[in-house]
Design an enzyme around this catalytic site. Structure first.
Site, PDB file in Angstrom:
ATOM      1  N   LYS A 106      63.901  51.948 -56.305  1.00 30.27           N
ATOM      2  CA  LYS A 106      64.577  51.786 -55.020  1.00 30.27           C
ATOM      3  C   LYS A 106      66.051  51.488 -55.273  1.00 30.27           C
ATOM      4  CE  LYS A 106      65.268  48.656 -51.175  1.00 30.27           C
ATOM      5  NZ  LYS A 106      64.820  47.484 -50.396  1.00 30.27           N
ATOM      6  N   THR A 216      60.983  39.848 -45.725  1.00 28.71           N
ATOM      7  CA  THR A 216      61.177  38.556 -45.067  1.00 28.71           C
ATOM      8  C   THR A 216      60.213  38.334 -43.906  1.00 28.71           C
ATOM      9  OG1 THR A 216      63.505  38.788 -45.646  1.00 28.71           O
ATOM     10  CG2 THR A 216      62.952  37.041 -44.099  1.00 28.71           C
TER      11      THR A 216
END
Lengths: 263, 72
Positions: A106, A216
């Site tokens: 990524k 998150t």
């Protein structure tokens, strides 16, 4: 019904690898490795993102992520979080490739600390270098359909536009641009960043995204493992709704019960 | 190089001394780390894992030793 149930065979592929789960989860911000591992399990994710950092040579005996989340069972997707230049990102991923032995990575190149918005000029440059070196970069980017095409042309194996700033939990701010990116892309599109709760993930999937990446929203939920389950259900629900094709919206009411035969 | 033949290197930004003739693999082991679970960069070049046992540490080398940690 002779047609096979399309849902059971509903997989997606990136860079030649096929996955059933459309939820990718991060491994940052958890209170403990145990909680992190339990959340990954509950999410059903087959890919987790990881960061590349210096080992603590003053205390080498510390527990490691790989002790809790087995890279043989879950695909590790190394990221370049914290990199603000293409050079730093490429350097980080060269090390990641050596640490893990895989080329699916990524890429994120950040523009500033306040918004963590991507620097697209550096991101594009890094994508070109990585593709030349044989990497298969899944690329975090702005929700810009033109930039998305440029990344794809440069060798991105997946386009990962933000829904909102990283860690903000604000939900998908621009459904139009996400939809335009999905419509124009020849590679998988995953919303990366901005999901706050289950409905946000469902929205991303209803827009036709191939998947959602989040960290998150799960890690900072009061009950991360429960939220991981919620996200799994939301991604599946959103995907099913997309495949089912939603009804047209109307301006006014339309009764569901027949008008004929009223007493 | 010092009088006792030890080499001065930097590892993850910290100054360290290692005996002359040490391979990178030996140095990583001496730090208490498993060479199979880390990646090593020497003077900005990644050292392939297969070469860690062959390449000897040289005086003044600058190493980064990294691994995977939690991240989003």
């Amino acid at each position: 019904m002779n047609a096979p149930n399309p849902v059971q065979a509903d997989t997606w592929s990136v860079a030649g690898r096929t996955f059933t789960s459309r939820l990718i989860v991060g491994t940052g911000k958890y209170k403990s490795f145990e909680e992190n591992a339990a959340a990954v399990e509950a999410s059903g994710a087959e890919i987790v993102t990881v960061a590349v950092r210096r080992v603590n040579i003053a205390d080498p005996g510390q527990p490691m992520l790989t002790d809790f989340i087995d890279p043989k069972k879950v695909t590790y997707l190394p990221n370049t979080a914290g990199c603000f230049t293409a050079d730093d990102a490429v350097r980080t991923l060269r090390l990641a490739r050596e640490a893990g032995g895989w080329t699916l990575v990524k890429l994120e190149v950040l523009g500033e600390a306040k918004t963590l918005y991507p620097d697209m000029r550096e991101t594009l440059r890094a994508t070109e270098v990585l593709a030349k070196e044989g990497f298969e970069p899944m690329v975090y980017c702005v929700d810009d359909p033109i930039a998305a095409k440029q990344l794809e042309d440069a060798g991105a194996v997946a386009i990962m536009p933000l829904g909102a700033p990283i860690g903000s939990g604000l939900g998908i701010q621009n459904r139009v641009t996400i939809r335009l990116i999905v419509e124009g892309a020849g590679v998988p599109v995953l919303v990366d960043a901005g999901v706050g709760t289950a409905s946000d993930a469902a929205v991303a999937m209803e827009l036709g995204c191939d998947g959602v990446l989040m960290n998150t929203a799960i890690a900072e939920a009061k009950e991360p493992v429960l939220m991981a389950r919620a996200m799994k259900a939301a991604v599946e629900a959103g995907r099913l709704a997309y495949l089912a094709g939603r009804m047209q919206k109307r301006r006014y009411a339309d009764p569901s019960s027949p008008l004929a035969g009223l007493i | 190089m010092s009088l006792d033949g030890s080499l001065s290197v930097r590892i993850n930004g910290e100054h360290r001394r290692v005996p002359g003739g040490t391979t990178i693999s030996e140095m990583v082991n001496q730090l208490g780390l498993d060479p199979l679970r880390v990646a090593v960069e020497r003077n900005l070049e990644v050292v392939p894992r297969s070469a860690l046992g062959q390449v000897c540490v040289e005086d003044g080398d600058d190493y980064e030793i990294v691994h995977f940690v939690g991240g989003g």
